[in-house]
Design a protein around this motif. Structure first.
Motif, PDB file in Angstrom:
ATOM      1  N   LEU A 172       0.643  -1.080  -0.041  1.00 14.05           N
ATOM      2  CA  LEU A 172       0.067  -0.051  -0.033  1.00 14.05           C
ATOM      3  C   LEU A 172       0.896   1.247  -0.089  1.00 14.05           C
ATOM      4  O   LEU A 172       0.645   2.061  -0.821  1.00 14.05           O
ATOM      5  N   ASN A 173       1.821   1.420   0.780  1.00 17.14           N
ATOM      6  CA  ASN A 173       2.721   2.205   0.747  1.00 17.14           C
ATOM      7  C   ASN A 173       3.290   2.814  -0.657  1.00 17.14           C
ATOM      8  O   ASN A 173       3.207   4.033  -0.916  1.00 17.14           O
ATOM      9  N   GLY A 174       3.501   1.759  -1.404  1.00 18.70           N
ATOM     10  CA  GLY A 174       4.234   2.152  -2.762  1.00 18.70           C
ATOM     11  C   GLY A 174       2.776   2.924  -3.592  1.00 18.70           C
ATOM     12  O   GLY A 174       3.244   3.701  -4.608  1.00 18.70           O
ATOM     13  N   PHE A 175       1.870   2.255  -3.390  1.00 16.31           N
ATOM     14  CA  PHE A 175       0.662   2.836  -4.397  1.00 16.31           C
ATOM     15  C   PHE A 175       0.248   4.214  -3.873  1.00 16.31           C
ATOM     16  O   PHE A 175      -0.195   5.149  -4.635  1.00 16.31           O
ATOM     17  N   VAL A 176       0.355   4.283  -2.453  1.00 13.57           N
ATOM     18  CA  VAL A 176      -0.136   5.643  -1.905  1.00 13.57           C
ATOM     19  C   VAL A 176       1.012   6.787  -2.525  1.00 13.57           C
ATOM     20  O   VAL A 176       0.613   7.889  -2.816  1.00 13.57           O
ATOM     21  N   LEU A 177       2.506   6.265  -2.334  1.00 11.72           N
ATOM     22  CA  LEU A 177       3.480   7.274  -2.849  1.00 11.72           C
ATOM     23  C   LEU A 177       3.345   7.489  -4.464  1.00 11.72           C
ATOM     24  O   LEU A 177       3.284   8.775  -4.938  1.00 11.72           O
ATOM     25  N   LEU A 178       2.917   6.654  -5.143  1.00  6.16           N
ATOM     26  CA  LEU A 178       2.523   6.628  -6.662  1.00  6.16           C
ATOM     27  C   LEU A 178       1.459   7.651  -6.755  1.00  6.16           C
ATOM     28  O   LEU A 178       1.367   8.542  -7.756  1.00  6.16           O
ATOM     29  N   TYR A 223      10.434  -8.125  -0.421  1.00 10.27           N
ATOM     30  CA  TYR A 223      11.519  -7.922  -1.228  1.00 10.27           C
ATOM     31  C   TYR A 223      12.473  -8.827  -1.728  1.00 10.27           C
ATOM     32  O   TYR A 223      12.429  -9.678  -0.849  1.00 10.27           O
ATOM     33  N   SER A 224      13.238  -8.835  -2.705  1.00 10.10           N
ATOM     34  CA  SER A 224      14.278  -9.676  -2.743  1.00 10.10           C
ATOM     35  C   SER A 224      15.319  -9.072  -3.628  1.00 10.10           C
ATOM     36  O   SER A 224      15.136  -8.297  -4.545  1.00 10.10           O
ATOM     37  N   ASN A 225      16.630  -9.500  -3.615  1.00  4.02           N
ATOM     38  CA  ASN A 225      17.918  -9.034  -4.306  1.00  4.02           C
ATOM     39  C   ASN A 225      18.149 -10.196  -5.632  1.00  4.02           C
ATOM     40  O   ASN A 225      18.858  -9.840  -6.265  1.00  4.02           O
ATOM     41  N   ARG A 226      17.274 -11.153  -5.602  1.00  2.67           N
ATOM     42  CA  ARG A 226      17.341 -11.985  -6.754  1.00  2.67           C
ATOM     43  C   ARG A 226      16.709 -11.261  -8.023  1.00  2.67           C
ATOM     44  O   ARG A 226      15.491 -10.985  -8.288  1.00  2.67           O
ATOM     45  N   LEU A 227      17.703 -11.215  -9.181  1.00  3.33           N
ATOM     46  CA  LEU A 227      17.347 -10.391 -10.297  1.00  3.33           C
ATOM     47  C   LEU A 227      15.956 -11.210 -11.010  1.00  3.33           C
ATOM     48  O   LEU A 227      15.854 -12.261 -10.992  1.00  3.33           O
ATOM     49  N   LEU A 228      14.992 -10.272 -11.446  1.00  2.02           N
ATOM     50  CA  LEU A 228      14.115 -10.629 -12.216  1.00  2.02           C
ATOM     51  C   LEU A 228      12.997 -11.482 -11.650  1.00  2.02           C
ATOM     52  O   LEU A 228      11.820 -11.630 -12.460  1.00  2.02           O
ATOM     53  N   THR A 229      13.120 -11.490 -10.436  1.00  5.06           N
ATOM     54  CA  THR A 229      11.887 -12.191  -9.655  1.00  5.06           C
ATOM     55  C   THR A 229      10.944 -11.184  -9.411  1.00  5.06           C
ATOM     56  O   THR A 229      11.050 -10.121  -9.385  1.00  5.06           O
ATOM     57  N   ARG A 230       9.894 -11.707  -8.961  1.00  6.79           N
ATOM     58  CA  ARG A 230       8.628 -10.709  -8.807  1.00  6.79           C
ATOM     59  C   ARG A 230       8.698  -9.662  -7.507  1.00  6.79           C
ATOM     60  O   ARG A 230       8.712  -8.665  -7.619  1.00  6.79           O
ATOM     61  N   LYS A 231       9.728 -10.439  -6.509  1.00 10.22           N
ATOM     62  CA  LYS A 231      10.047  -9.483  -5.484  1.00 10.22           C
ATOM     63  C   LYS A 231      11.055  -8.482  -5.556  1.00 10.22           C
ATOM     64  O   LYS A 231      10.971  -7.256  -5.209  1.00 10.22           O
ATOM     65  N   TRP A 232      11.893  -8.824  -6.645  1.00  5.70           N
ATOM     66  CA  TRP A 232      12.956  -8.017  -7.095  1.00  5.70           C
ATOM     67  C   TRP A 232      12.268  -6.832  -7.856  1.00  5.70           C
ATOM     68  O   TRP A 232      12.838  -5.694  -7.538  1.00  5.70           O
ATOM     69  N   VAL A 233      11.364  -7.132  -8.707  1.00  7.37           N
ATOM     70  CA  VAL A 233      10.503  -6.130  -9.648  1.00  7.37           C
ATOM     71  C   VAL A 233       9.806  -5.143  -8.698  1.00  7.37           C
ATOM     72  O   VAL A 233      10.131  -3.903  -8.746  1.00  7.37           O
ATOM     73  N   PHE A 234       9.202  -5.687  -7.589  1.00  8.32           N
ATOM     74  CA  PHE A 234       8.630  -4.799  -6.622  1.00  8.32           C
ATOM     75  C   PHE A 234       9.411  -3.722  -6.024  1.00  8.32           C
ATOM     76  O   PHE A 234       9.405  -2.788  -5.807  1.00  8.32           O
ATOM     77  N   LYS A 235      10.650  -4.370  -5.762  1.00 10.24           N
ATOM     78  CA  LYS A 235      11.730  -3.430  -4.939  1.00 10.24           C
ATOM     79  C   LYS A 235      12.292  -2.391  -5.696  1.00 10.24           C
ATOM     80  O   LYS A 235      12.258  -1.325  -5.302  1.00 10.24           O
ATOM     81  N   GLN A 236      12.513  -2.670  -7.109  1.00  8.84           N
ATOM     82  CA  GLN A 236      12.744  -1.616  -7.999  1.00  8.84           C
ATOM     83  C   GLN A 236      11.544  -0.473  -8.208  1.00  8.84           C
ATOM     84  O   GLN A 236      11.948   0.511  -8.280  1.00  8.84           O
ATOM     85  N   ALA A 237      10.249  -0.878  -8.120  1.00 13.64           N
ATOM     86  CA  ALA A 237       9.223  -0.135  -8.061  1.00 13.64           C
ATOM     87  C   ALA A 237       9.146   0.662  -6.836  1.00 13.64           C
ATOM     88  O   ALA A 237       9.210   2.091  -7.037  1.00 13.64           O
ATOM     89  N   MET A 238       9.431  -0.008  -5.874  1.00 16.14           N
ATOM     90  CA  MET A 238       9.232   0.829  -4.735  1.00 16.14           C
ATOM     91  C   MET A 238      10.516   1.891  -4.707  1.00 16.14           C
ATOM     92  O   MET A 238      10.406   3.200  -4.351  1.00 16.14           O
ATOM     93  N   ARG A 239      11.835   1.618  -4.899  1.00 17.76           N
ATOM     94  CA  ARG A 239      13.081   2.340  -5.072  1.00 17.76           C
ATOM     95  C   ARG A 239      12.500   3.625  -5.988  1.00 17.76           C
ATOM     96  O   ARG A 239      13.265   4.679  -5.709  1.00 17.76           O
ATOM     97  N   ALA A 240      11.570   3.340  -7.024  1.00 19.36           N
ATOM     98  CA  ALA A 240      11.475   4.336  -7.847  1.00 19.36           C
ATOM     99  C   ALA A 240      10.394   5.510  -7.198  1.00 19.36           C
ATOM    100  O   ALA A 240      10.511   6.605  -7.523  1.00 19.36           O
ATOM    101  N   VAL A 241       9.915   5.208  -6.365  1.00 19.66           N
ATOM    102  CA  VAL A 241       8.628   6.113  -5.635  1.00 19.66           C
ATOM    103  C   VAL A 241       9.144   6.587  -4.140  1.00 19.66           C
ATOM    104  O   VAL A 241       8.709   7.463  -3.739  1.00 19.66           O
ATOM    105  N   MET A 242      10.270   5.942  -3.557  1.00 18.94           N
ATOM    106  CA  MET A 242      10.628   6.314  -2.403  1.00 18.94           C
ATOM    107  C   MET A 242      11.017   7.613  -2.095  1.00 18.94           C
ATOM    108  O   MET A 242      10.785   8.153  -0.899  1.00 18.94           O
ATOM    109  N   TRP A 243      11.404   8.247  -3.206  1.00 18.61           N
ATOM    110  CA  TRP A 243      11.991   9.612  -2.999  1.00 18.61           C
ATOM    111  C   TRP A 243      10.781  10.657  -2.479  1.00 18.61           C
ATOM    112  O   TRP A 243      10.853  11.683  -1.829  1.00 18.61           O
TER     113      TRP A 243
END
Length: 370
Positions: free
Chosen positions: A88-94, A117-137
């Protein structure tokens, strides 16, 4: 000040109930508070919300709330939005970015980030991590409910801004509910010590371990009873375990109830046997009720709540023998109520709200509502 406290779904569980307390306390301080839920079932309407105003957007998922929440931001124009849970935090920020809202956004994380989240490349949790990083600012504050969770974020993100703000658990309306009458016969006519626990009946809560530990105490000749409040998918398995151990007359699974506090206050030991928790609100509630405490040392918050042994017993996750020994120790030597009172102070209304507002550079009170 116009404040929005937003939650994805209402249920009689930790995050929604904590956010209801938070919204109620903010409204009591004189703020204009909307308590916004994505989805509320017709048979489980939120209660005890004080002067906060209930707003229901409709969608049952955080993703589905994006457009309705954009419309809410344009219409209500809140000064502050307090969001909870990472999805929810991610969508609220978006939504704040898309609407160019000027609201200050404070997002609270409530579960172990390794489940999100995950540090494993291209997993679903990794994609969500990148999305969160994009809106965290866009966040003015990002918080976790325990120091342990903050450390976990540091293992997943590079220099994350997350800091600890505990959940608001101890407030005056909740303390009033401690004194409501009980109707479970074991508490009405109490003839022996009672061990209690509460939570969703699922494997991650470790209730099978609790029942096994309780069976050891009964085998040792102790006259005890065990009550586990909650409902969930593991009910049939737990009922089978109780029958196999011959404990039908000593273990009760009453289901989900709206006010377990009244039972915690009349029990002897509260046992949390989880395999993981964000914080463990129910452990704090039991502490507030003056109940002696035992908890597993699961990530991230329970040992922290118990002051790593100062306010209750901490045992390894899944260690049935240690759990049985700790419960027996708390029955024989209950924790001093003054020590429990000291432990719960961190989760009180003033401490939590003042911390949130300090992070946003604001004063926390406008006027007191009579």
């Amino acid at each position: 000040m116009k404040i929005c406290v937003v939650v994805a779904r209402f249920s009689l569980t930790g995050v929604p109930l904590t956010q209801i307390r938070f919204a109620r306390a903010l409204a009591a301080r004189g703020h204009d508070v909307d308590l916004v839920f994505g989805h509320v079932g017709a048979d489980t309407l939120p209660t005890h919300i004080g002067a906060a105003k209930l707003v229901v957007l409709g969608p049952s998922t955080a993703r589905g709330m994006l457009l309705p929440f954009c419309r809410y931001l344009r219409r209500a124009r809140p000064n502050i939005v307090f969001s909870s849970q990472d999805n929810l935090n991610g969508f609220v920020l978006l939504a704040a970015i898309l609407t160019r809202s000027r609201a200050q956004i404070s997002g609270s994380s409530r579960v172990n980030p390794f489940f999100t989240y995950s540090n494993r490349l291209l997993t679903r949790k990794w994609v969500f991590k990148q999305a969160m990083r994009a809106v965290m600012w866009r966040a003015d504050a990002l918080t976790c409910v325990s120091d342990g969770m903050v450390e976990e974020y540091r293992a997943l993100f590079r220099q994350p801004p997350h800091v600890t703000v505990y959940n608001l658990v101890d407030d005056a309306p909740s303390r009033l509910r401690i004194h409501e009458p009980v109707d479970h016969p074991w508490f009405v006519d109490k003839t022996c010590p009672i061990v209690v626990s509460a939570g969703t009946l699922s494997s991650r809560k470790g209730f099978a371990d609790l029942i096994a530990a309780f069976a050891r105490l009964i085998a040792d000749g102790r006259d005890l009873r065990l009550v586990i409040f909650g409902e969930g998918a593991s009910r049939a398995d737990l009922e089978r375990q109780i029958r196999d151990l011959g404990l039908e007359a000593r273990v009760s699974l009453p289901g989900q109830i709206t006010n377990p506090l009244r039972y915690f206050a009349r029990a002897d030991v509260f046992a949390m046997t989880s395999y993981f928790e964000g914080l463990g609100n129910v452990l704090i509630e039991a502490m507030m009720c003056g109940c002696s405490l035992v908890s597993t040392d699961c990530p991230s918050g329970p040992a922290e709540i118990l002051g790593f042994g100062r306010f209750g017993s901490v045992v390894p996750v899944g260690d049935v023998a240690a759990l049985a020994k700790a419960i027996a120790g708390q029955i024989d030597h209950p924790t001093d109520p003054a020590v429990l009172a000291e432990g719960v102070r961190r989760f009180g209304e003033d401490a939590v709200i003042d911390r949130h507002f300090a992070l946003l550079g604001l004063a926390g009170r406008e006027r007191v509502v009579a």
